[in-house]
Design a protein around this motif. Structure first.
Motif, short mmCIF file in Angstrom:
data_model
loop_
_atom_site.label_atom_id
_atom_site.label_comp_id
_atom_site.label_asym_id
_atom_site.label_seq_id
_atom_site.Cartn_x
_atom_site.Cartn_y
_atom_site.Cartn_z
N ARG A 136 -7.19 -6.56 -3.09
CA ARG A 136 -8.27 -6.38 -4.18
C ARG A 136 -9.50 -6.69 -3.62
NH1 ARG A 136 -6.37 -9.01 -8.10
NH2 ARG A 136 -7.75 -10.96 -7.64
N GLU A 137 -9.48 -7.83 -3.16
CA GLU A 137 -11.00 -8.36 -2.83
C GLU A 137 -11.65 -7.67 -1.34
OE1 GLU A 137 -10.31 -12.41 -1.73
OE2 GLU A 137 -10.26 -13.21 -3.76
N ALA A 138 -10.62 -6.77 -0.71
CA ALA A 138 -10.97 -6.05 0.46
C ALA A 138 -11.45 -4.65 -0.15
CB ALA A 138 -10.17 -6.00 1.67
N GLY A 139 -11.08 -4.45 -1.36
CA GLY A 139 -11.59 -3.06 -1.79
C GLY A 139 -10.47 -2.06 -1.81
N PHE A 140 -9.22 -2.36 -1.50
CA PHE A 140 -8.24 -1.25 -1.12
C PHE A 140 -7.33 -1.02 -2.41
CE2 PHE A 140 -8.62 -2.66 3.19
CZ PHE A 140 -8.55 -1.46 3.72
N VAL A 141 -7.23 -1.86 -3.52
CA VAL A 141 -6.77 -1.68 -4.54
C VAL A 141 -7.53 -2.15 -5.93
CG1 VAL A 141 -4.36 -1.88 -3.74
CG2 VAL A 141 -5.53 -4.00 -4.72
N GLU A 142 -7.26 -1.59 -6.96
CA GLU A 142 -7.87 -2.13 -8.26
C GLU A 142 -6.82 -2.11 -9.28
OE1 GLU A 142 -10.97 0.55 -9.23
OE2 GLU A 142 -9.45 2.31 -9.72
N SER A 143 -6.97 -3.11 -10.12
CA SER A 143 -6.05 -3.33 -11.21
C SER A 143 -6.62 -3.29 -12.75
CB SER A 143 -5.64 -4.80 -11.09
OG SER A 143 -6.67 -5.64 -11.37
N ARG A 144 -5.65 -2.81 -13.39
CA ARG A 144 -6.06 -2.66 -14.91
C ARG A 144 -5.01 -3.53 -15.62
NH1 ARG A 144 -2.96 0.56 -17.54
NH2 ARG A 144 -2.00 2.39 -16.31
N VAL A 145 -5.23 -4.15 -16.77
CA VAL A 145 -4.25 -4.78 -17.87
C VAL A 145 -3.58 -3.70 -18.73
CG1 VAL A 145 -3.93 -6.64 -19.56
CG2 VAL A 145 -5.53 -6.89 -17.60
N ASP A 146 -2.39 -3.79 -18.75
CA ASP A 146 -1.54 -2.86 -19.51
C ASP A 146 -0.83 -3.70 -20.55
OD1 ASP A 146 -0.48 -0.48 -20.79
OD2 ASP A 146 1.03 -0.39 -19.11
N LEU B 126 0.90 -1.09 0.00
CA LEU B 126 -0.09 0.00 0.15
C LEU B 126 0.75 1.31 -0.07
CD1 LEU B 126 -2.90 -1.18 2.50
CD2 LEU B 126 -3.08 -0.75 0.08
N SER B 127 2.10 1.16 0.72
CA SER B 127 2.79 2.30 0.84
C SER B 127 3.50 2.58 -0.51
CB SER B 127 3.94 2.15 1.84
OG SER B 127 3.61 2.15 3.13
N LEU B 128 3.79 1.56 -1.21
CA LEU B 128 4.27 1.66 -2.79
C LEU B 128 3.36 2.39 -3.65
CD1 LEU B 128 6.36 -1.41 -3.34
CD2 LEU B 128 7.20 0.83 -2.95
N LEU B 129 1.84 2.07 -3.46
CA LEU B 129 0.91 2.46 -4.27
C LEU B 129 0.52 3.87 -4.05
CD1 LEU B 129 -1.12 -0.89 -4.51
CD2 LEU B 129 0.38 0.04 -6.30
N VAL B 130 0.87 4.10 -2.72
CA VAL B 130 0.43 5.81 -2.42
C VAL B 130 1.16 6.69 -3.44
CG1 VAL B 130 1.08 7.68 -1.01
CG2 VAL B 130 -0.10 5.55 0.02
N ALA B 131 2.65 6.33 -3.81
CA ALA B 131 3.20 7.25 -4.70
C ALA B 131 2.83 7.07 -6.09
CB ALA B 131 4.91 6.81 -4.53
N SER B 132 2.47 5.90 -6.72
CA SER B 132 2.05 5.90 -7.90
C SER B 132 1.39 4.56 -8.25
CB SER B 132 3.15 6.18 -8.88
OG SER B 132 4.22 5.00 -8.71
N GLN B 133 0.84 4.34 -9.05
CA GLN B 133 0.56 2.86 -9.52
C GLN B 133 1.47 2.14 -9.81
OE1 GLN B 133 -2.55 3.37 -12.59
NE2 GLN B 133 -0.98 4.06 -14.07
#
Length: 112
Positions: free
Chosen positions: A46-56, A14-21
């Motif tokens: 993801r299941e808890a709703g804290f993150v979401e993902s997309r395919v790139d 989560l700390s990494l994702l604060v800065a950027s995806q």
């Protein structure tokens, strides 16, 4: 919700994702965790709703979702008010102590 963020590896993600995806590979490299471990933690987040993902292209990129953090923040607000009240009282007490200890010091200086 708190069980999810209580786990240290998930908090690190989560700390990494604060800065950027981040991609799974990027998280792996930065945290030195094996890919299956990172994927497992990301699935829980993801299941808890804290993150979401997309395919790139060939990779999956994750980013934070703000809603659960707002919920945590709202819950924590009551404790902030509690501590704020107590810290204000402590500050007043310390100010009063300073005033009471300054008077004798001033008198000593005057006697010199």
């Amino acid at each position: 919700m708190f069980e999810v963020i209580a786990e240290p590896n998930r908090r690190a993600i989560l700390s990494l994702l604060v800065a950027s995806q981040q991609s799974v590979g990027s998280i792996e490299r930065q945290l030195g965790m094996p890919q299956p471990t990172v994927s497992k933690h990301l699935r829980v987040l993801r299941e808890a709703g804290f993150v979401e993902s997309r395919v790139d292209a060939q990779r999956r990129v994750y980013r934070l979702k703000p809603e659960p953090f707002r919920e945590v923040d709202d819950w924590l607000d009551q404790f902030r008010r509690f501590w704020s009240t107590h810290l204000d009282a402590l500050e007043r007490h310390l100010d009063n102590m300073d005033r009471s200890t300054q008077i004798p010091e001033m008198e000593e200086e005057e006697d010199r």
